[in-house]
Design a protein around this motif. Structure first.
Motif, PDB file in Angstrom:
ATOM      1  N   ASP A 218     -59.883 -84.610  29.596  1.00 53.23           N
ATOM      2  CA  ASP A 218     -58.654 -83.809  29.585  1.00 53.23           C
ATOM      3  C   ASP A 218     -57.612 -84.462  30.482  1.00 53.23           C
ATOM      4  OD1 ASP A 218     -57.016 -81.683  28.961  1.00 53.23           O
ATOM      5  OD2 ASP A 218     -57.965 -80.275  30.339  1.00 53.23           O
TER       6      ASP A 218
ATOM      7  N   TRP B 164     -65.893 -83.885  27.021  1.00 53.87           N
ATOM      8  CA  TRP B 164     -64.555 -83.351  26.741  1.00 53.87           C
ATOM      9  C   TRP B 164     -63.630 -83.785  27.879  1.00 53.87           C
ATOM     10  CZ3 TRP B 164     -60.159 -80.502  26.856  1.00 53.87           C
ATOM     11  CH2 TRP B 164     -59.759 -79.804  25.708  1.00 53.87           C
TER      12      TRP B 164
ATOM     13  N   LEU C 120     -57.884 -74.909  20.514  1.00 55.28           N
ATOM     14  CA  LEU C 120     -58.503 -74.284  21.678  1.00 55.28           C
ATOM     15  C   LEU C 120     -57.649 -73.142  22.207  1.00 55.28           C
ATOM     16  CD1 LEU C 120     -57.781 -76.700  24.568  1.00 55.28           C
ATOM     17  CD2 LEU C 120     -58.069 -77.612  22.293  1.00 55.28           C
TER      18      LEU C 120
ATOM     19  N   TYR D 185     -67.069 -80.775  30.007  1.00 51.12           N
ATOM     20  CA  TYR D 185     -65.650 -81.077  30.245  1.00 51.12           C
ATOM     21  C   TYR D 185     -65.621 -81.882  31.533  1.00 51.12           C
ATOM     22  CZ  TYR D 185     -60.855 -80.043  31.936  1.00 51.12           C
ATOM     23  OH  TYR D 185     -59.577 -80.119  32.419  1.00 51.12           O
TER      24      TYR D 185
HETATM   25  O1  FHN Z   1     -54.776 -78.471  32.882  1.00 51.71           O
HETATM   26  C1  FHN Z   1     -55.801 -78.125  32.013  1.00 51.71           C
HETATM   27  C2  FHN Z   1     -56.066 -76.658  32.006  1.00 51.71           C
HETATM   28  O2  FHN Z   1     -56.395 -76.239  33.268  1.00 51.71           O
HETATM   29  C3  FHN Z   1     -57.215 -76.379  31.044  1.00 51.71           C
HETATM   30  O3  FHN Z   1     -58.362 -77.056  31.459  1.00 51.71           O
HETATM   31  C4  FHN Z   1     -56.838 -76.845  29.679  1.00 51.71           C
HETATM   32  C5  FHN Z   1     -57.847 -76.612  28.612  1.00 51.71           C
HETATM   33  O4  FHN Z   1     -57.494 -77.316  27.484  1.00 51.71           O
HETATM   34  N1  FHN Z   1     -56.566 -78.266  29.705  1.00 51.71           N
HETATM   35  C6  FHN Z   1     -55.515 -78.665  30.634  1.00 51.71           C
HETATM   36  C7  FHN Z   1     -54.201 -78.472  30.113  1.00 51.71           C
HETATM   37  O5  FHN Z   1     -54.032 -78.928  28.835  1.00 51.71           O
END
Ligand code: FHN
Length: 580
Positions: free
Chosen positions: A205, A203, A262, A151
């Protein structure tokens, strides 16, 4: 600038790659179960700062407590995860039955959990640990035959003046996101793609700061270094090799293409000392089966603490799930989406000519109805012990006779072999309403809407970052705005009808009606409270009345406002309760 130059130079390469079909996603489609880990400096804090406990997503503590970046950076001075043992972590993932692991290499806090030349704010250079745990973990996972990915928070970085998100230390107007990408994000991603062997997933984000073309160029950087590495859809602009739904979102329908739902094991992604609200093995197994029935993967997150210890309940429950998967893994791995929607008794998964019935609840009479079964059944087998079960076509149903006791109260699996094919009836099969269950819940997602009525998902949170997604029938303002359900009653008798809805004050005391097979029920809506994204959306279960069904038949159940006015409510569920 570098990125913009890349866009032009990579356009041709991209066209070639797309024509060639992109990286192979088959392993991902077949895997069905992955483990996610959020591990960073926040794990040391455990959602506590200056003597105050926070609730919800622990990895957001720096942001929530508005901890100054230089003060936060000092947490690294005491970060020494001596309880981290890569082989034990990999072994746990393996024991859980998961097929891949994705771990945070850098989360929004900006701290690299790997050795990085691009930024000294990393675990090797800034902590007494002086060691790169990601090297060990990548190797241990590969040794155990697990797929492995990182990630990486590509845009949010609260440590950097030019990174996204930290506006308590750094002025937003002064930020230059391109500089952030060029100086830290892209170099670190390259490090991850160069120094840890072949990665299966990167991954990304919370995208930001890049337009679509820049995102394509960014992806191309990844492709050039590791053409086989899958990129998550949160790279932005609906790109990526597989789709991730919202955090903690179970899609109500089947979805094509590789995708992941998830969830986190408790209510936080990062370790939170006060959070013991873990999902039980049974909940996880049922979630996994329900996601597989929709055609996707479950990636389940656990949050190790700052010493490198994975919470004891996570360890124990993951091993329990693995124990279930060792018995029933064939009904999950490599399966495709179910031809029929969720049933009152459970869900189904498909593997060519075998339908796996995941029985969560035994019908009282032991007769499992599999609707719209157009194929020829060959056999029905209790997977737990190989016992053959009586199974016969009955009209368009298959009826399987279950034993008096189900062998597994988490999810008992029955394998039905058949000849022929099963048409996709996910969106067309009526809802089965049967007196063999205490109550039958029909989700609003299954409704057909008329007039201005719509079906859409409302996102709200409980604790901070603990998102919930409620698919509701909405926008019913006039008598012609209906939510209609096609319901197949298996047995005659009296049924109580209840509605589960949210109703803010603007919609309070609206009059509505339910039409069901020539009978009408009337109601007035009850206040549940105002809805905001950052507060829980509250639902009431409102018993509306009793109707009598005279014969087994399929009946339309239609819900609508009695007159013009404000929205009736946000309807989440229709509930039937056989009256005894
Ligand atoms: O802000 C992040 C959160 O901390 C976490 O990592 C999640 C996991 O999918 N993703 C974000 C919010 O969608």
């Amino acid at each position: 600038m570098k990125l913009l130059r890349l866009v032009a130079s990579m356009a041709l390469v991209l066209a070639a790659r797309t024509a060639a079909g992109g990286p192979d996603t088959q392993w991902f489609r077949d895997a069905k179960f992955g483990i996610f880990m959020h591990w960073g400096l926040y794990s040391q804090l455990g959602n506590e700062w200056n003597g105050k406990s926070y609730y919800g997503s622990g990895e957001w503590l720096m942001n929530r407590a508005k901890i100054p970046a230089d003060q936060y950076a000092r947490i690294a001075e005491a970060f020494n995860p001596t309880n981290f043992h890569a082989e034990e972590w990999a072994r746990l993932v393996k024991d859980s039955g998961a097929r891949y692991l994705v771990i945070t290499a850098k989360h929004h806090e900006g701290f690299a959990m790997f050795g990085s030349k691009a930024s000294p704010f990393n675990i090797v250079d800034a902590t007494p640990y002086h060691h790169d745990p990601m090297k060990d973990l990548a190797s241990a996972c590969r040794r155990d035959g697990l797929r492995f990915g990182f990630y990486y928070s590509q845009f949010l970085d609260w440590h950097e003046p030019n990174g996204g998100g930290n506006t308590w230390d750094f002025r937003k107007q002064a930020k230059n996101y391109q500089t952030y990408y060029a100086d830290k994000s892209i170099p670190q991603i390259k490090e991850l793609l160069s120094n840890y062997g072949p990665l299966d997933i990167i991954w990304f984000d919370m995208p930001g700061g890049l337009n679509r073309d820049e995102t394509l160029a960014f992806m191309e950087d990844v492709r050039r270094l590791q053409p086989g590495c899958l990129i998550s859809s949160r790279v932005g602009h609906d790109l990526g090799d597989f789709r991730d739904f919202g955090d903690s979102e179970l899609p109500p329908h089947t979805t094509d293409g590789p995708w992941e739902a998830l969830f986190t094991h408790n209510d936080s992604w990062g370790y939170a000392r006060n959070d013991l609200d873990f999902k039980t093995p049974r909940e996880i197994v049922r979630l996994l089966a329900s996601i597989a029935a929709r055609g996707g993967n479950l990636i389940l997150n656990v949050g190790p603490d700052g010493t490198g210890r994975i919470p004891e309940l996570s360890q124990r429950y993951l091993r329990d799930v693995g124990q279930w998967l060792r018995l029933y893994g064939d009904s999950i791995y490599g399966t495709t989406q179910s031809p029929m929607p969720d049933q009152p008794w459970g869900v189904a998964t498909l593997k060519t000519n075998r339908l796996y019935l995941h029985v969560f609840e035994r019908p009282r009479n032991g007769l499992l109805i599999v609707p719209q079964f157009e194929a020829a059944p060959l056999s029905a087998t209790l997977v737990a012990n190989g016992q053959k079960l009586p199974a016969a076509r009955n009209g368009e149903d298959l009826t399987v006779t279950l034993p008096p006791e189900l062998p597994d109260n988490r999810d008992t699996v029955v394998a039905v072999d058949f000849k022929g094919s099963l048409p996709d009836a996910w969106n067309t099969a009526p809802e089965i309403i049967s007196r063999q269950f205490d109550s039958i819940m029909v989700d609003a997602a299954k409704a057909r809407v008329t007039g201005r009525a719509t079906i859409s998902s409302i996102t709200s949170s409980r604790y901070f970052g603990n998102w919930k997604h409620d698919v509701c029938a909405q926008n019913m303002r006039a008598p012609g705005d209906h939510a209609e359900f096609s319901c197949r009653f298996l047995e005659p008798g009296d049924y109580r009808i209840a509605l589960e809805y949210a109703c803010p004050s603007a919609d309070k005391a609206r009059e509505g009606g339910i039409e069901i097979g020539g009978q009408s029920l009337a109601f007035e809506t009850l206040l549940t409270g105002e809805a905001t994204a950052h507060d829980p959306l509250l639902f009431v279960r409102h018993n509306i009345g009793i109707v009598t069904v005279h014969a087994p038949e399929t009946i339309s159940v239609s819900i609508h406002p009695k007159n013009d006015g404000a929205e009736l409510f946000r309807l989440r569920r229709l509930i039937f309760e056989p009256c005894n």
